[in-house]
Every structure is written in C-alpha cells, then in structure tokens.
Design a protein around this motif. Structure first.
Motif, PDB file in Angstrom:
ATOM      1  N   ALA A   1       0.966  -1.223  -0.056  1.00 49.69           N
ATOM      2  CA  ALA A   1       0.174   0.010  -0.042  1.00 49.69           C
ATOM      3  C   ALA A   1       1.006   1.343   0.046  1.00 49.69           C
ATOM      4  N   ALA A   2       2.213   1.226   0.740  1.00 54.89           N
ATOM      5  CA  ALA A   2       2.877   2.380   0.841  1.00 54.89           C
ATOM      6  C   ALA A   2       3.490   2.684  -0.278  1.00 54.89           C
ATOM      7  N   VAL A   3       4.137   1.423  -0.980  1.00 51.46           N
ATOM      8  CA  VAL A   3       4.719   1.720  -2.588  1.00 51.46           C
ATOM      9  C   VAL A   3       3.609   2.161  -3.553  1.00 51.46           C
ATOM     10  N   ASP A   4       2.476   1.573  -3.405  1.00 49.63           N
ATOM     11  CA  ASP A   4       1.523   1.975  -4.607  1.00 49.63           C
ATOM     12  C   ASP A   4       0.979   3.441  -4.392  1.00 49.63           C
ATOM     13  N   LYS A   5       0.813   3.914  -3.131  1.00 55.48           N
ATOM     14  CA  LYS A   5       0.667   5.341  -2.844  1.00 55.48           C
ATOM     15  C   LYS A   5       1.580   6.175  -3.342  1.00 55.48           C
ATOM     16  N   ASP A   6       2.906   5.840  -3.194  1.00 52.89           N
ATOM     17  CA  ASP A   6       3.988   6.668  -3.611  1.00 52.89           C
ATOM     18  C   ASP A   6       3.990   6.641  -5.306  1.00 52.89           C
ATOM     19  N   LEU A   7       3.833   5.495  -5.829  1.00 47.72           N
ATOM     20  CA  LEU A   7       3.797   5.466  -7.321  1.00 47.72           C
ATOM     21  C   LEU A   7       2.675   6.431  -7.767  1.00 47.72           C
ATOM     22  N   ARG A   8       1.750   6.169  -7.349  1.00 49.06           N
ATOM     23  CA  ARG A   8       0.424   7.116  -7.730  1.00 49.06           C
ATOM     24  C   ARG A   8       0.843   8.543  -7.494  1.00 49.06           C
ATOM     25  N   LYS A   9       1.783   8.841  -6.647  1.00 48.37           N
ATOM     26  CA  LYS A   9       2.086  10.270  -6.399  1.00 48.37           C
ATOM     27  C   LYS A   9       3.077  10.884  -7.490  1.00 48.37           C
ATOM     28  N   VAL A  10       4.011   9.696  -7.917  1.00 45.01           N
ATOM     29  CA  VAL A  10       5.070  10.479  -8.586  1.00 45.01           C
ATOM     30  C   VAL A  10       5.224   9.623 -10.012  1.00 45.01           C
ATOM     31  N   LEU A  11       4.696   8.547 -10.492  1.00 43.73           N
ATOM     32  CA  LEU A  11       4.611   8.033 -11.813  1.00 43.73           C
ATOM     33  C   LEU A  11       3.164   7.809 -12.303  1.00 43.73           C
ATOM     34  N   LEU A  12       2.199   7.277 -11.550  1.00 45.07           N
ATOM     35  CA  LEU A  12       1.091   6.815 -12.281  1.00 45.07           C
ATOM     36  C   LEU A  12       0.058   7.891 -11.966  1.00 45.07           C
ATOM     37  N   GLN A  13      -0.995   7.452 -12.685  1.00 40.16           N
ATOM     38  CA  GLN A  13      -2.434   8.226 -12.590  1.00 40.16           C
ATOM     39  C   GLN A  13      -2.996   7.561 -11.328  1.00 40.16           C
ATOM     40  N   ALA A  14      -3.783   8.576 -10.626  1.00 40.40           N
ATOM     41  CA  ALA A  14      -4.470   8.133  -9.452  1.00 40.40           C
ATOM     42  C   ALA A  14      -5.394   7.086  -9.699  1.00 40.40           C
ATOM     43  N   ASN A  15      -5.928   7.004 -11.042  1.00 42.55           N
ATOM     44  CA  ASN A  15      -6.975   5.809 -11.425  1.00 42.55           C
ATOM     45  C   ASN A  15      -6.374   4.561 -12.212  1.00 42.55           C
ATOM     46  N   ALA A  16      -5.153   4.553 -11.871  1.00 42.84           N
ATOM     47  CA  ALA A  16      -4.367   3.359 -12.271  1.00 42.84           C
ATOM     48  C   ALA A  16      -4.857   1.944 -11.953  1.00 42.84           C
ATOM     49  N   PRO A  17      -4.889   1.100 -12.408  1.00 43.15           N
ATOM     50  CA  PRO A  17      -5.532  -0.100 -11.804  1.00 43.15           C
ATOM     51  C   PRO A  17      -4.448  -0.483 -10.455  1.00 43.15           C
ATOM     52  N   GLU A  18      -5.426  -1.576  -9.702  1.00 45.49           N
ATOM     53  CA  GLU A  18      -4.669  -2.071  -8.500  1.00 45.49           C
ATOM     54  C   GLU A  18      -3.452  -2.737  -8.844  1.00 45.49           C
ATOM     55  N   PRO A  19      -2.148  -2.505  -8.171  1.00 46.81           N
ATOM     56  CA  PRO A  19      -1.138  -3.353  -8.562  1.00 46.81           C
ATOM     57  C   PRO A  19      -1.304  -5.032  -8.266  1.00 46.81           C
ATOM     58  N   LYS A  20      -0.518  -5.779  -9.039  1.00 44.10           N
ATOM     59  CA  LYS A  20      -0.646  -7.170  -9.097  1.00 44.10           C
ATOM     60  C   LYS A  20       0.912  -7.354  -8.716  1.00 44.10           C
ATOM     61  N   VAL A  21       1.032  -7.838  -7.247  1.00 42.52           N
ATOM     62  CA  VAL A  21       2.259  -7.939  -6.773  1.00 42.52           C
ATOM     63  C   VAL A  21       2.971  -9.311  -7.188  1.00 42.52           C
ATOM     64  N   LEU A  22       4.217  -9.353  -7.497  1.00 44.97           N
ATOM     65  CA  LEU A  22       4.678 -10.641  -7.875  1.00 44.97           C
ATOM     66  C   LEU A  22       5.598 -11.159  -6.751  1.00 44.97           C
ATOM     67  N   GLY A  23       6.087 -10.315  -5.722  1.00 42.79           N
ATOM     68  CA  GLY A  23       6.788 -10.709  -4.663  1.00 42.79           C
ATOM     69  C   GLY A  23       7.549  -9.449  -4.138  1.00 42.79           C
ATOM     70  N   ILE A  24       7.546  -9.794  -2.587  1.00 37.27           N
ATOM     71  CA  ILE A  24       8.469  -8.775  -1.947  1.00 37.27           C
ATOM     72  C   ILE A  24       9.667  -9.697  -1.299  1.00 37.27           C
ATOM     73  N   LYS A  25      10.956  -8.907  -1.361  1.00 37.45           N
ATOM     74  CA  LYS A  25      11.996  -9.566  -0.827  1.00 37.45           C
ATOM     75  C   LYS A  25      12.620  -8.210   0.179  1.00 37.45           C
ATOM     76  N   VAL A  26      12.943  -8.699   1.375  1.00 38.70           N
ATOM     77  CA  VAL A  26      13.149  -7.536   2.329  1.00 38.70           C
ATOM     78  C   VAL A  26      15.079  -7.814   2.606  1.00 38.70           C
ATOM     79  N   TRP A  27      15.605  -7.260   2.305  1.00 32.84           N
ATOM     80  CA  TRP A  27      17.187  -7.157   2.592  1.00 32.84           C
ATOM     81  C   TRP A  27      17.477  -6.288   3.627  1.00 32.84           C
ATOM     82  N   PRO A  28      17.621  -6.458   4.859  1.00 35.83           N
ATOM     83  CA  PRO A  28      17.797  -5.463   5.950  1.00 35.83           C
ATOM     84  C   PRO A  28      19.003  -4.547   5.782  1.00 35.83           C
TER      85      PRO A  28
END
Length: 153
Positions: free
Chosen positions: A64-91
């Motif tokens: 949700a945080a990344v999607d919010k950011d992308l809609r602010k700087v790259l995507l239009q507000a009405n862009a489709p919801e993301p389809k997430v392929l995966g998340i990898k956390v490297w501390p």
C-alpha cells in the motif's frame, strides 16, 4: 496507461518528494517480453538507512505504501491496483557510508602500506563504491597490483 514505452530505465525519489519509495526500475521497459503487453513490471526500492521501519511492516502495508508513492510520482490516480509478484526484504542490502568514512579509508590504506614486505590488500565495496561497476573496476585494478607484487616475488 501502459508504461512500457517510458524513456529511460527508472526514477529516483529524493526525500523532498515526500515519498518512502527510494526508486523504481521499469523492468518491463529494460527487459521487453517479460510480461504481457498490457502490463508493466516495476521494481521498487524502499527503506534504506533513513526508513528502516518499512522493512518490518506487514507485506500488505508495504504494498500500500509503495502503491501510494507510485500514484504520487509516476502513475495516474485511477491506475489499476497493483498485481504484486513478490516482496524481498534485505535488511542490510546496500552499505551506508557514515560520517568519517573517508578518514577510515585513509587509515586503512596507511595500515596496508605499513605491512613489512607488502602483500596485504583489503578490498570490498566499502573501499570503492557500492555500485557493481565500481566494485568490478576496483577489483580489476587491484588484481593488477597483486599481479605486479607476485611477479616481483
């Protein structure tokens, strides 16, 4: 709309943008054919030394945080919801050079040169830069130094 024809390969977000996402690579533009024509693959980098908390958030909150950011700087507000392929956390994925790092590197160089007879080299991305090309260049140049040393032995 479809982002595959964006010029360049991605974007970096300065903190002044007010977003948590550090940067985004347009993977489907870099590597055509990796997804259907009506989709885009966006690889997002988040967290860093100034926002380590995001790495311990639940996956849904990170998305949700990344999607919010992308809609602010790259995507239009009405862009489709993301389809997430995966998340990898490297501390601790990318080293963070702290204040005093250059002085520490000078001290390290001095210690190497003070070894009687030479023959000791301490190498790593903390010496040359964290980017892959910097590491390769540093390794290549230091291989020459090591070869020169060994040829004299």
């Amino acid at each position: 709309g479809n982002l595959q024809n964006l010029p360049g390969f991605g974007l970096l977000n300065p903190r002044t943008e007010g977003v948590r996402t550090l940067g985004t690579l347009w993977s489907s533009s870099l590597f055509p054919g990796r997804c259907p024509d009506d989709y885009n693959i966006l690889l997002n980098y988040i967290g860093g030394s100034r926002d380590p908390e995001i790495g311990s958030m639940p996956e849904g909150d990170v998305i949700a945080a990344v999607d919010k950011d992308l809609r602010k700087v790259l995507l239009q507000a009405n862009a489709p919801e993301p389809k997430v392929l995966g998340i990898k956390v490297w501390p601790t994925a990318i080293p963070q050079y702290e204040l005093g790092h250059l002085e520490l590197m000078k001290e390290l160089e001095s210690m190497e040169s003070d070894v009687e007879g030479g023959g000791i080299w301490i190498c790593g991305n903390y010496r040359s830069g964290v980017a892959f090309p910097d590491c390769v260049t540093f390794g290549y140049e230091h291989a020459k130094v090591v070869k020169e040393y060994l040829d004299k032995k």
